[in-house]
Design a protein around this motif. Structure first.
Motif, PDB file in Angstrom:
ATOM      1  N   ASP A  80       0.840  -1.197   0.000  1.00  0.00           N
ATOM      2  CA  ASP A  80       0.000   0.000   0.000  1.00  0.00           C
ATOM      3  C   ASP A  80       0.877   1.250   0.000  1.00  0.00           C
ATOM      4  OD1 ASP A  80       0.920   0.393   2.597  1.00  0.00           O
ATOM      5  OD2 ASP A  80      -0.943  -0.280   3.538  1.00  0.00           O
ATOM      6  N   GLU A  81       0.229   2.426   0.134  1.00  0.00           N
ATOM      7  CA  GLU A  81       0.965   3.688   0.039  1.00  0.00           C
ATOM      8  C   GLU A  81       1.983   3.869   1.164  1.00  0.00           C
ATOM      9  OE1 GLU A  81      -3.044   4.328   2.002  1.00  0.00           O
ATOM     10  OE2 GLU A  81      -2.251   3.331   0.213  1.00  0.00           O
ATOM     11  N   ASN A  82       1.806   3.078   2.254  1.00  0.00           N
ATOM     12  CA  ASN A  82       2.741   3.152   3.380  1.00  0.00           C
ATOM     13  C   ASN A  82       3.779   2.036   3.350  1.00  0.00           C
ATOM     14  OD1 ASN A  82       1.354   5.403   4.560  1.00  0.00           O
ATOM     15  ND2 ASN A  82      -0.212   3.974   5.293  1.00  0.00           N
ATOM     16  N   GLY A  83       3.773   1.254   2.290  1.00  0.00           N
ATOM     17  CA  GLY A  83       4.733   0.175   2.170  1.00  0.00           C
ATOM     18  C   GLY A  83       4.335  -1.102   2.875  1.00  0.00           C
ATOM     19  N   ALA A  84       3.103  -1.170   3.404  1.00  0.00           N
ATOM     20  CA  ALA A  84       2.651  -2.363   4.127  1.00  0.00           C
ATOM     21  C   ALA A  84       2.082  -3.390   3.155  1.00  0.00           C
ATOM     22  CB  ALA A  84       1.590  -1.977   5.155  1.00  0.00           C
ATOM     23  N   GLU A  85       2.274  -4.659   3.500  1.00  0.00           N
ATOM     24  CA  GLU A  85       1.731  -5.729   2.665  1.00  0.00           C
ATOM     25  C   GLU A  85       0.210  -5.721   2.716  1.00  0.00           C
ATOM     26  OE1 GLU A  85       3.737  -9.003   4.512  1.00  0.00           O
ATOM     27  OE2 GLU A  85       5.206  -9.144   2.883  1.00  0.00           O
ATOM     28  N   ARG A  86      -0.404  -6.159   1.606  1.00  0.00           N
ATOM     29  CA  ARG A  86      -1.866  -6.190   1.516  1.00  0.00           C
ATOM     30  C   ARG A  86      -2.280  -7.626   1.187  1.00  0.00           C
ATOM     31  NH1 ARG A  86      -2.906  -1.228  -2.586  1.00  0.00           N
ATOM     32  NH2 ARG A  86      -1.465  -2.487  -3.825  1.00  0.00           N
ATOM     33  N   PRO A  87      -2.399  -8.474   2.196  1.00  0.00           N
ATOM     34  CA  PRO A  87      -2.632  -9.901   1.927  1.00  0.00           C
ATOM     35  C   PRO A  87      -3.982 -10.219   1.310  1.00  0.00           C
ATOM     36  CG  PRO A  87      -2.764  -9.436   4.283  1.00  0.00           C
ATOM     37  CD  PRO A  87      -2.234  -8.204   3.635  1.00  0.00           C
ATOM     38  N   PHE A  88      -4.971  -9.315   1.448  1.00  0.00           N
ATOM     39  CA  PHE A  88      -6.318  -9.623   0.962  1.00  0.00           C
ATOM     40  C   PHE A  88      -6.704  -8.792  -0.263  1.00  0.00           C
ATOM     41  CE2 PHE A  88      -6.393  -9.804   5.729  1.00  0.00           C
ATOM     42  CZ  PHE A  88      -6.079 -11.151   5.796  1.00  0.00           C
ATOM     43  N   TRP A  89      -5.820  -7.960  -0.735  1.00  0.00           N
ATOM     44  CA  TRP A  89      -6.076  -7.092  -1.877  1.00  0.00           C
ATOM     45  C   TRP A  89      -6.299  -7.929  -3.139  1.00  0.00           C
ATOM     46  CZ3 TRP A  89      -6.659  -1.921  -1.573  1.00  0.00           C
ATOM     47  CH2 TRP A  89      -6.630  -1.179  -2.770  1.00  0.00           C
ATOM     48  N   PRO A  90      -7.211  -7.505  -4.067  1.00  0.00           N
ATOM     49  CA  PRO A  90      -7.887  -6.205  -4.130  1.00  0.00           C
ATOM     50  C   PRO A  90      -9.192  -6.097  -3.346  1.00  0.00           C
ATOM     51  CG  PRO A  90      -8.218  -7.393  -6.167  1.00  0.00           C
ATOM     52  CD  PRO A  90      -7.326  -8.246  -5.341  1.00  0.00           C
ATOM     53  N   SER A  91      -9.591  -7.128  -2.575  1.00  0.00           N
ATOM     54  CA  SER A  91     -10.684  -6.930  -1.627  1.00  0.00           C
ATOM     55  C   SER A  91     -10.220  -5.972  -0.541  1.00  0.00           C
ATOM     56  CB  SER A  91     -11.076  -8.268  -0.984  1.00  0.00           C
ATOM     57  OG  SER A  91     -11.964  -8.054   0.097  1.00  0.00           O
TER      58      SER A  91
ATOM     59  N   HIS B 165      -6.564 -13.948 -16.609  1.00  0.00           N
ATOM     60  CA  HIS B 165      -5.362 -13.234 -16.210  1.00  0.00           C
ATOM     61  C   HIS B 165      -4.404 -14.182 -15.498  1.00  0.00           C
ATOM     62  CE1 HIS B 165      -2.885 -10.082 -14.281  1.00  0.00           C
ATOM     63  NE2 HIS B 165      -3.367  -9.270 -15.196  1.00  0.00           N
ATOM     64  N   ARG B 166      -3.120 -13.928 -15.640  1.00  0.00           N
ATOM     65  CA  ARG B 166      -2.112 -14.757 -14.972  1.00  0.00           C
ATOM     66  C   ARG B 166      -2.316 -14.769 -13.459  1.00  0.00           C
ATOM     67  NH1 ARG B 166       3.831 -12.452 -14.955  1.00  0.00           N
ATOM     68  NH2 ARG B 166       2.727 -11.058 -13.523  1.00  0.00           N
ATOM     69  N   ASP B 167      -2.681 -13.623 -12.896  1.00  0.00           N
ATOM     70  CA  ASP B 167      -2.934 -13.516 -11.456  1.00  0.00           C
ATOM     71  C   ASP B 167      -4.428 -13.569 -11.157  1.00  0.00           C
ATOM     72  OD1 ASP B 167      -0.163 -13.135 -10.870  1.00  0.00           O
ATOM     73  OD2 ASP B 167      -0.353 -11.053 -11.514  1.00  0.00           O
ATOM     74  N   GLY B 168      -5.185 -14.288 -12.010  1.00  0.00           N
ATOM     75  CA  GLY B 168      -6.636 -14.295 -11.883  1.00  0.00           C
ATOM     76  C   GLY B 168      -7.124 -14.818 -10.554  1.00  0.00           C
ATOM     77  N   ILE B 169      -6.489 -15.861 -10.023  1.00  0.00           N
ATOM     78  CA  ILE B 169      -6.950 -16.415  -8.748  1.00  0.00           C
ATOM     79  C   ILE B 169      -6.735 -15.408  -7.627  1.00  0.00           C
ATOM     80  CG2 ILE B 169      -6.554 -18.222  -7.029  1.00  0.00           C
ATOM     81  CD1 ILE B 169      -5.974 -20.138  -9.301  1.00  0.00           C
ATOM     82  N   GLU B 170      -5.605 -14.718  -7.655  1.00  0.00           N
ATOM     83  CA  GLU B 170      -5.358 -13.698  -6.633  1.00  0.00           C
ATOM     84  C   GLU B 170      -6.301 -12.504  -6.831  1.00  0.00           C
ATOM     85  OE1 GLU B 170      -2.441 -16.567  -6.559  1.00  0.00           O
ATOM     86  OE2 GLU B 170      -2.764 -15.261  -8.294  1.00  0.00           O
ATOM     87  N   LYS B 171      -6.584 -12.162  -8.083  1.00  0.00           N
ATOM     88  CA  LYS B 171      -7.544 -11.078  -8.338  1.00  0.00           C
ATOM     89  C   LYS B 171      -8.921 -11.443  -7.801  1.00  0.00           C
ATOM     90  CE  LYS B 171      -5.996  -8.292 -12.237  1.00  0.00           C
ATOM     91  NZ  LYS B 171      -6.405  -7.690 -13.517  1.00  0.00           N
ATOM     92  N   ALA B 172      -9.223 -12.732  -7.779  1.00  0.00           N
ATOM     93  CA  ALA B 172     -10.543 -13.179  -7.317  1.00  0.00           C
ATOM     94  C   ALA B 172     -10.769 -12.892  -5.843  1.00  0.00           C
ATOM     95  CB  ALA B 172     -10.717 -14.669  -7.588  1.00  0.00           C
ATOM     96  N   ARG B 173      -9.730 -12.477  -5.114  1.00  0.00           N
ATOM     97  CA  ARG B 173      -9.952 -12.025  -3.734  1.00  0.00           C
ATOM     98  C   ARG B 173     -10.933 -10.858  -3.709  1.00  0.00           C
ATOM     99  NH1 ARG B 173      -3.442 -12.181  -2.675  1.00  0.00           N
ATOM    100  NH2 ARG B 173      -3.264 -14.461  -2.778  1.00  0.00           N
ATOM    101  N   PHE B 174     -10.960 -10.102  -4.817  1.00  0.00           N
ATOM    102  CA  PHE B 174     -11.934  -9.010  -4.937  1.00  0.00           C
ATOM    103  C   PHE B 174     -13.350  -9.548  -4.786  1.00  0.00           C
ATOM    104  CE2 PHE B 174     -14.937  -6.718  -7.627  1.00  0.00           C
ATOM    105  CZ  PHE B 174     -14.836  -5.438  -7.122  1.00  0.00           C
ATOM    106  N   CYS B 175     -13.655 -10.647  -5.439  1.00  0.00           N
ATOM    107  CA  CYS B 175     -14.987 -11.248  -5.389  1.00  0.00           C
ATOM    108  C   CYS B 175     -15.215 -11.974  -4.060  1.00  0.00           C
ATOM    109  CB  CYS B 175     -15.172 -12.233  -6.533  1.00  0.00           C
ATOM    110  SG  CYS B 175     -14.603 -11.658  -8.149  1.00  0.00           S
ATOM    111  N   GLU B 176     -14.209 -12.778  -3.689  1.00  0.00           N
ATOM    112  CA  GLU B 176     -14.366 -13.651  -2.529  1.00  0.00           C
ATOM    113  C   GLU B 176     -14.413 -12.881  -1.214  1.00  0.00           C
ATOM    114  OE1 GLU B 176     -15.190 -16.569  -3.454  1.00  0.00           O
ATOM    115  OE2 GLU B 176     -13.467 -17.856  -3.873  1.00  0.00           O
ATOM    116  N   GLY B 177     -13.874 -11.661  -1.182  1.00  0.00           N
ATOM    117  CA  GLY B 177     -13.898 -10.878   0.049  1.00  0.00           C
ATOM    118  C   GLY B 177     -15.296 -10.672   0.582  1.00  0.00           C
ATOM    119  N   CYS B 178     -16.272 -10.546  -0.328  1.00  0.00           N
ATOM    120  CA  CYS B 178     -17.670 -10.418   0.092  1.00  0.00           C
ATOM    121  C   CYS B 178     -18.399 -11.758   0.072  1.00  0.00           C
ATOM    122  CB  CYS B 178     -18.404  -9.422  -0.804  1.00  0.00           C
ATOM    123  SG  CYS B 178     -17.987  -7.695  -0.493  1.00  0.00           S
TER     124      CYS B 178
END
Length: 516
Positions: free
Chosen positions: A53-64, A121-134
């Protein structure tokens, strides 16, 4: 006796003091208990393709935008299944089990849509965190939404939006949306065994019903964290933020919000349709209690006439349910869903004008009972359309718009329709809910706002041999998916039946030949 007590008192006091000292030393020397939850580094092969993120912290659940209160992932073995909660909260479990919240992670329509997006997408499963977060917060928080599955599954993860995932919430951002919830799912649970819960019920209540949590989950802000959905560069082709689901904002700017009628008041009332009719009469008292059915608008997931197809669509049967009980609960939920839908909309003839060769009709589609737009949500699949037929003095149909072909599952392409469209970077319509390649959102016709109406004008040519009086039949239809999506994504020829929201008949006792 007294002499013996006096003689032994110094020894007794010394023992007590030594015991207290031993307890103090033990507590000072023993290692601090480990912080609850799982360290990100302890999840083998966990992928973080989106950077910090903007503070340099890891975002384990992003893009959710989902996160835990202490920033650590959850241990699935320590998250209670809703079936376990049912041991003491049977009524709440029976209300929740047939709901869309319960199957949010497992229903086949959702699962196939996610899989199709992952393949883009190559990172499609990780992108799916956007969907799975809800839809599957347990999966995301445990680290299972990852191309390498190194975390063991559990019942709690397959239950979608379960008891624990709501009753540990401590913060929500309904404007940011995209699952912008903070859950104390590591730090706010009691980990008590069932006998200990019975022995110390207040500790259990404090853990899952803390004042902060109770206040939040009773507010519309809590619902808005997921029922606000925006697409941006983190998970789509959008170059600017695209507002895909604006249900919270629609409510926030409405008469309902101004009168403190929240999402929970309608969707968690024991009889939502009755409560909506109560509000329509001007009585805005709160429900006497709140149920966990979460009655919504997806009539298809409660259509028991579909038989085994319904079980397939719902992704099987939840833990803690028999097939017989599952069917009974679904049928009851379906009746409440249909009743709520029919309480939402109305039709009215605002004006009709007749000339020598034309009949002009102004038909109002009215939002009478929904505290948000009609339709609402992500409406590239869910959509509403108006069917209008006009007959003359002989009963012959002289005009028909909005017909539905039940054999092919197709709606008249010239029908007046309320739906949004996903567009790719070239401006072409995307029919299959391909979130990750969507660049822009447009609307064929915006949803009808709360307590508002949308007037549709029909200009109908009349042949010389046509005479009145005329009869106008209007029907407002709703459908939860397009047939293109069913064929292309679900890979089935199942026809999704439409649902009639409202119908009306208007007689025009005027003959065009007598009209100047």
């Amino acid at each position: 006796m007294k002499r013996q007590l006096r003689a032994n008192l110094p020894l007794l006091m010394s023992g007590v003091l030594l015991g207290i000292a031993a307890i103090i030393v033990f507590n000072l020397l023993r290692p601090a208990p480990p912080e609850p939850g799982i360290n990100l580094a302890d999840i083998p092969f966990y992928q973080l393709p989106f950077g910090t993120d903007e503070n340099g912290a890891e975002r384990p659940f992003w893009p959710s935008r989902l996160q835990t209160e202490n920033g650590r992932l959850i241990d699935p073995s320590k998250i209670q299944s809703a079936a376990a909660c049912a041991m003491c909260h049977q009524r709440e479990f029976d209300e929740w089990a047939p709901s869309l919240h319960a199957i949010a992670e497992r229903d086949t329509v959702y699962e196939r849509a996610v899989e199709t997006n992952e393949d883009l997408h190559r990172d499609g499963i990780e992108k799916a965190r956007f969907c799975e977060g809800c839809h599957a917060p347990g999966e995301v928080l445990a680290g299972r939404t990852n191309r390498f599955k190194s975390v063991m599954p559990s019942n709690a993860e397959t239950e979608g939006i379960s008891c624990v995932m709501c009753h540990t919430a401590t913060h929500a951002d309904p404007v940011e949306g995209n699952g912008a919830l903070t859950l104390a799912v590591n730090t706010g649970v009691d980990q008590l065994s069932n006998p200990m819960i019975l022995a110390a019920p207040r500790d259990h209540a404090r853990a899952f019903g803390a004042a902060q949590t109770n206040t939040l989950i009773a507010s519309a802000d809590f619902c808005g964290a997921c029922h606000t959905e925006n697409y941006d560069q983190s998970m789509s082709k959008a170059t600017t933020r695209q507002h895909v689901q604006t249900t919270f904002a629609e409510w926030r700017d409405s008469w309902y919000a101004q009168n403190d009628i929240t999402c929970q008041d309608c969707h968690m009332a024991p009889d939502p349709a009755s409560y909506v009719r109560q509000i329509r009469k001007g009585d805005i008292r709160k429900p006497e209690r709140y149920a966990h059915n979460f009655i919504g608008a997806n009539y298809l997931m409660f259509d028991t006439s579909l038989g085994s197809n319904l079980t397939w669509l719902r992704g099987g049967i939840l833990p803690g349910l028999t097939e017989q009980k599952n069917t009974r609960l679904i049928k009851k939920q379906g009746q409440a869903t249909n009743a709520l839908l029919r309480a939402a909309a109305g039709l009215a003839l605002k004006d009709s004008r007749l000339t020598q060769d034309r009949l002009v009709l102004d038909i109002a589609v009215q939002n009478l009972g929904a505290g948000h737009n009609l339709p609402t949500g992500v409406v590239d699949q869910k959509h509403m359309w108006l069917e209008v037929a006009v007959s003359d003095a002989t009963g012959s149909t002289i005009y028909h718009s909005g017909a539905f072909d039940a054999e092919r599952g197709q709606t008249d392409p010239d029908a007046v329709i309320w739906r949004e469209e996903f567009l790719d970077a070239s401006g072409n319509r995307i029919p299959d809910h391909l979130t990750f390649v969507t660049a822009e959102i447009s609307h064929l016709r915006p949803g009808v706002p709360p307590k508002g109406e949308d007037i549709v004008t029909y200009d109908i040519p009349l042949q010389d041999d046509v005479t009145g009086p005329y009869r106008v039949t209007a029907r407002l239809w709703y459908r939860v998916a397009t047939q293109e999506f069913v064929f292309n994504t679900l890979k089935t020829d199942l026809i999704v039946p439409p649902f009639e929201l409202a119908n009306a008949t208007f007689d025009l006792p005027v003959d065009k030949k007598t009209t100047p």
